[in-house]
Structure formats: C-alpha cells, structure tokens
Scaffold this active site. Structure first.
Site, PDB file in Angstrom:
ATOM      1  N   VAL A  11       0.830  -1.208   0.000  1.00 27.21           N
ATOM      2  CA  VAL A  11       0.000   0.000   0.000  1.00 27.21           C
ATOM      3  C   VAL A  11       0.862   1.254   0.000  1.00 27.21           C
ATOM      4  O   VAL A  11       0.620   2.201  -0.763  1.00 27.21           O
ATOM      5  CB  VAL A  11      -0.952  -0.001   1.214  1.00 27.21           C
ATOM      6  CG1 VAL A  11      -1.693   1.326   1.326  1.00 27.21           C
ATOM      7  CG2 VAL A  11      -1.944  -1.150   1.098  1.00 27.21           C
ATOM      8  N   LYS A 210     -13.830   0.218   5.166  1.00 24.94           N
ATOM      9  CA  LYS A 210     -12.829  -0.668   4.557  1.00 24.94           C
ATOM     10  C   LYS A 210     -13.125  -2.124   4.885  1.00 24.94           C
ATOM     11  O   LYS A 210     -13.145  -2.998   4.000  1.00 24.94           O
ATOM     12  CB  LYS A 210     -11.432  -0.282   5.053  1.00 24.94           C
ATOM     13  CG  LYS A 210     -10.327  -1.275   4.722  1.00 24.94           C
ATOM     14  CD  LYS A 210     -10.137  -1.442   3.224  1.00 24.94           C
ATOM     15  CE  LYS A 210      -8.977  -2.390   2.940  1.00 24.94           C
ATOM     16  NZ  LYS A 210      -8.779  -2.597   1.503  1.00 24.94           N
ATOM     17  N   GLY A 259     -14.646 -20.876  -7.271  1.00 22.45           N
ATOM     18  CA  GLY A 259     -13.292 -21.380  -7.436  1.00 22.45           C
ATOM     19  C   GLY A 259     -12.855 -22.189  -6.243  1.00 22.45           C
ATOM     20  O   GLY A 259     -13.679 -22.768  -5.520  1.00 22.45           O
ATOM     21  N   GLY A 263      -7.841 -15.881  -1.176  1.00 24.77           N
ATOM     22  CA  GLY A 263      -6.647 -15.752  -0.334  1.00 24.77           C
ATOM     23  C   GLY A 263      -6.181 -14.317  -0.359  1.00 24.77           C
ATOM     24  O   GLY A 263      -6.968 -13.395  -0.520  1.00 24.77           O
ATOM     25  N   CYS A 266      -5.665  -9.422   2.224  1.00 25.64           N
ATOM     26  CA  CYS A 266      -6.779  -8.601   2.704  1.00 25.64           C
ATOM     27  C   CYS A 266      -7.975  -9.402   3.188  1.00 25.64           C
ATOM     28  O   CYS A 266      -8.337  -9.337   4.367  1.00 25.64           O
ATOM     29  CB  CYS A 266      -7.223  -7.634   1.604  1.00 25.64           C
ATOM     30  SG  CYS A 266      -5.982  -6.411   1.168  1.00 25.64           S
ATOM     31  N   ARG A 334       0.211 -15.045   0.198  1.00 25.22           N
ATOM     32  CA  ARG A 334      -0.380 -15.061   1.533  1.00 25.22           C
ATOM     33  C   ARG A 334      -1.785 -15.674   1.481  1.00 25.22           C
ATOM     34  O   ARG A 334      -2.619 -15.241   0.696  1.00 25.22           O
ATOM     35  CB  ARG A 334      -0.430 -13.641   2.102  1.00 25.22           C
ATOM     36  CG  ARG A 334       0.925 -13.125   2.556  1.00 25.22           C
ATOM     37  CD  ARG A 334       0.894 -11.685   2.990  1.00 25.22           C
ATOM     38  NE  ARG A 334       0.789 -10.785   1.840  1.00 25.22           N
ATOM     39  CZ  ARG A 334       0.848  -9.450   1.938  1.00 25.22           C
ATOM     40  NH1 ARG A 334       0.985  -8.873   3.124  1.00 25.22           N
ATOM     41  NH2 ARG A 334       0.762  -8.703   0.853  1.00 25.22           N
TER      42      ARG A 334
END
Length: 439
Positions: A11, A210, A259, A263, A266, A334
C-alpha cells in the site's frame, strides 16, 4: 504538496509513487534498509504491473525519495501517511504495534502542524489510539504542536493497484477537522477531475467502510462457492447459474466466480479482524461472516477431495500445478489456495511440479528446499511425468493452452480446474477428463 509515506509495503509504495506521479514531493520511509537500497537502485521489492516504471520515472524526476531516517521523514511531510503492516494477531485481531510505533515517532519528532493519515487497514477506534499516542509523546516533550488524525482506507486490488489509485471509484476520508479535510481534498483533486469521488465521513465510519467492503466481497465469493458445490451435487452448471443471477442489476457479475477459495493479504485477515472487533468491542457474533470464513477454509481443500475421489490413494502420485499466487498479476502467496493444496498433497504422500509466471521465488521462500516440490520453467514442462494437471490461479497464459500437448504429456488425460477456465464440453471433446468447480 510535501508528503511522507511511512512503510514501503504494497500500500505504501503504490500510494507514494502515485502521489509523486501527479507532482507531489514524496518521501517514503522504511526501517528495512535492504528494501530502501533496492528502491534507490531502481528495483521494486513486490510485483505489481506498471509500478517499477513509475517508481523509476518519479525518482529520476526528483519527486520520489526513500529513506530510513525517521527524523527526516517526520520533518518532510505536512501530510504523514501511515501505511505499515497490520498482521493478524494470534486471536485474529489486527496487530497495531507498527501503526502505533509510527504515530509515536511522529509525536516524538514533529515541530509543526501535521495531518496524520491512517492508510493501513485498521480496526474501528484506531484513529483515537493514534491520536492518543501522538498526544502522549507531545506531553512527554512538554510541547503543544497542532495535528489532526485522518482515516483514508485503501481500496487497491493487487494486480491493478496503480490503475485503482490513479482512477479511483471512491476516495473515503474520515475526519472532523476542516483544515485536514481541505488538505486531503487538495491532495486527491488530481485523481478526480471528471467528477467528485471523495466521500467525507467521521473517522470510525471510514475505518468500518474498509472492513465492510472486503467482508462483502468475501461473502459473495463464499456464497458462490457453496452454490457451486451444490450445483455439482444436483447436476446443474454453476456458470449458467452465474449468468442467470448476475444479469440482475441488483446483483451484478462482480465477485460471482466460484473457485478453490479466496486468499491474499486482505480478505482472510480483514474478515477475521472484523469478527474479532465485533465480538470484543460490541459483544456481537457476526454469524454470516463466521460462515463466510468457514466456507472459504473448506473450499481450499475442494481440489484435494476431487483428486482423492478420482485416484483414491494419492501416495506416490505426482501432480502438475499451474498457478501459485492467490490471484493473477501478483506474486503474493499469503493465504493462497495453492499452499493448502500443496500441503494436502504432501500429507497424502504425493509430489508436485509447479509453474507460476511470477510467484515461484516466493514459493521457494515459503517451502524451502522441500524435495517434494519442483519448479518448472514453463507450463508445459510442469506436465511431464504428472498424473494430472491441477489449475489453481487464473493467469491469462493458461486460458488457451495446447490441449493436445496436455493430453500427450500427462500420464493420464486429467485436468482439475480450480478456476473454471475452460468449456467442459470442449475439453472433454478433446479426450480429456475435466473436473471443474460446480460444472
């Protein structure tokens, strides 16, 4: 405007570079000297399309700088973005130690007015903690220096982050101080010349926005994954269902692709953190989000279950895996479904040859020198001596493969597609057994 960005992670680096691109004087701070060295030499420590060229261009123009000097960073910017990591703590809550350490450094060293902007994804109430940390440091110094704390959450998609920052669909500013709002409007004015995209809220509402956005998107994914599993049992085609419901404008097509699970940095972290915040700070159990998380954890093992249903015992089997990153156009692994799949295969006694356009170095870092995992230089090379092909990430280069080559290179003509890339009738017509999600 003079801007400091604390943290050169995903970010921070994207935000700082894009702010420099429109003419601001940006200084990026990181305590990792090696990362700063790479950036100063024109490298970029993450993979993000278009970012490296933009970094080099703005460094050459003298608008983008990097440092490990905290004093220099605090002195530089009237606006101080905090864009450090908020990793999940052991209990699932967001760890704020890096955010509060950055705030304390600002309070310890500032000598004139600062707008301190929380850009990191942080729980509701963090703005008050940042404000208190700065106030505490000023009190220790025995000085009064004006400052304002603002929440400005990021909405950047990995793989399209530069485009998202340069052409945002919204800019959320959580602030109560008019001077801070004025400065933030000025900072973001170049990014919204066509029409107003800036939404001003109170600090807590911005912080919650967020988490709410990511939780909603995660919910859509888990919902579609559960529908796909149901469609498979009932003999329906989830792709036809997706088109049928997505055509409803109240629903739309975004994030309706089933799917093998979501992952990344976030969605998993933010869903956990919102559940934890609700429980600890409000005494609420977010039942829907708990189910979203549970469904996603299970979905990451769907490909393994399909392999076991087809082969029975997987011991001694060898599989080709296409895709390691959690999504295309990034090297981020991640919480990636590939990690769960590979771990499952290892536990069952199988071995893997994997290919990914950009994430293989990251996979080597994660898995080390494990002899059960080999890496291929091309998608086709990964197929050799494999009992089946397993597709985990929907990279563009996987969309139109040579099916004749797949059929000839595999020991058996089997594809297990975790991203529904192909038309089942077409692939099966090529003489390949094709197992997708919900089809």
């Amino acid at each position: 405007m003079k801007v400091t960005v604390i943290g050169t992670g995903y970010v921070g680096l994207v935000s700082g570079t894009c702010l420099a691109e429109v003419g601001n004087d940006v200084l990026c701070l990181d305590v990792d000297a090696e990362k700063i060295r790479i950036l100063e030499e024109g490298g970029v420590p993450i993979f993000e399309p278009g970012l490296q060229e933009m970094v080099r261009r703005n460094v050459a123009a003298g608008r983008l700088h990097f440092t490990t000097d905290v004093q220099r960073a605090v002195d530089h910017g009237t606006i101080q973005f905090i864009a450090v990591g908020t990793p999940p703590d052991e209990d699932g809550s967001a760890d704020l130690k890096y955010v509060l350490a950055a705030a304390r450094n600002i309070g310890r060293l500032m000598t004139d007015f600062k707008v301190v902007v929380d850009k990191s994804t942080v729980p509701v109430g963090t703005g008050a903690k940042v404000k208190a940390a700065i106030a505490d440091e000023l009190q220790k110094r025995g000085v009064e220096v004006p400052y304002s704390v603002v929440s400005n959450p990021e909405f950047l998609k990995e793989g399209a982050a530069v485009e998202d920052f340069m052409r945002p669909d919204r800019v959320v500013i959580g602030a109560e101080d008019e001077q801070a709002i004025f400065l933030m409007r000025a900072l973001y004015a170049p990014f919204q010349r066509n029409h107003e995209r800036l939404i001003v809220t109170d600090v807590k509402s911005a912080e919650l926005t967020k988490y709410a956005a990511n939780a909603m998107l995660a919910t859509r994914i888990s919902f579609m994954n559960e529908l796909a599993n149901l469609a498979e049992k009932l003999g329906a085609d989830i792709e036809m269902v997706r088109q049928g419901i997505g055509s409803d404008p109240r629903i739309g097509y975004h994030f309706l692709y089933p799917g093998c699970g979501y992952g990344g940095s976030c969605f998993p972290k933010d869903v956990k953190a919102l559940i934890k915040t609700a429980a600890d700070d409000a005494g609420l159990g977010l039942k829907v989000l708990r189910a979203v998380e549970e469904a996603n954890d299970a979905q990451k093992h769907v490909l393994t279950e399909k392999l076991k249903a087809s082969f029975g015992d997987l011991a001694g089997r060898h599989f080709a895996v296409w895709g390691l990153a959690f999504k295309p156009n990034t090297d981020d692994m991640r919480e990636a479904p590939s990690r769960e799949l590979i771990a499952d295969l290892f536990a069952a006694g199988a071995t893997v040859t994997a290919y990914d356009p950009v994430a293989m170095d990251e996979a080597k870092r994660i898995f080390g020198d494990d002899a059960r995992l080999r890496f291929a230089a091309s998608p086709r090379e990964a197929l050799r001596d494999a009992d089946a092909l397993v597709i985990v990430t929907e990279w563009k280069e996987f969309r139109s493969p040579d099916f004749d080559a797949i059929k000839s290179d595999l020991k058996q003509p089997l594809i297990f597609d975790g991203r529904n890339l192909y038309d089942p009738k077409f692939v099966r017509g090529m003489g390949i057994d094709y197992f997708a999600i919900g089809r």
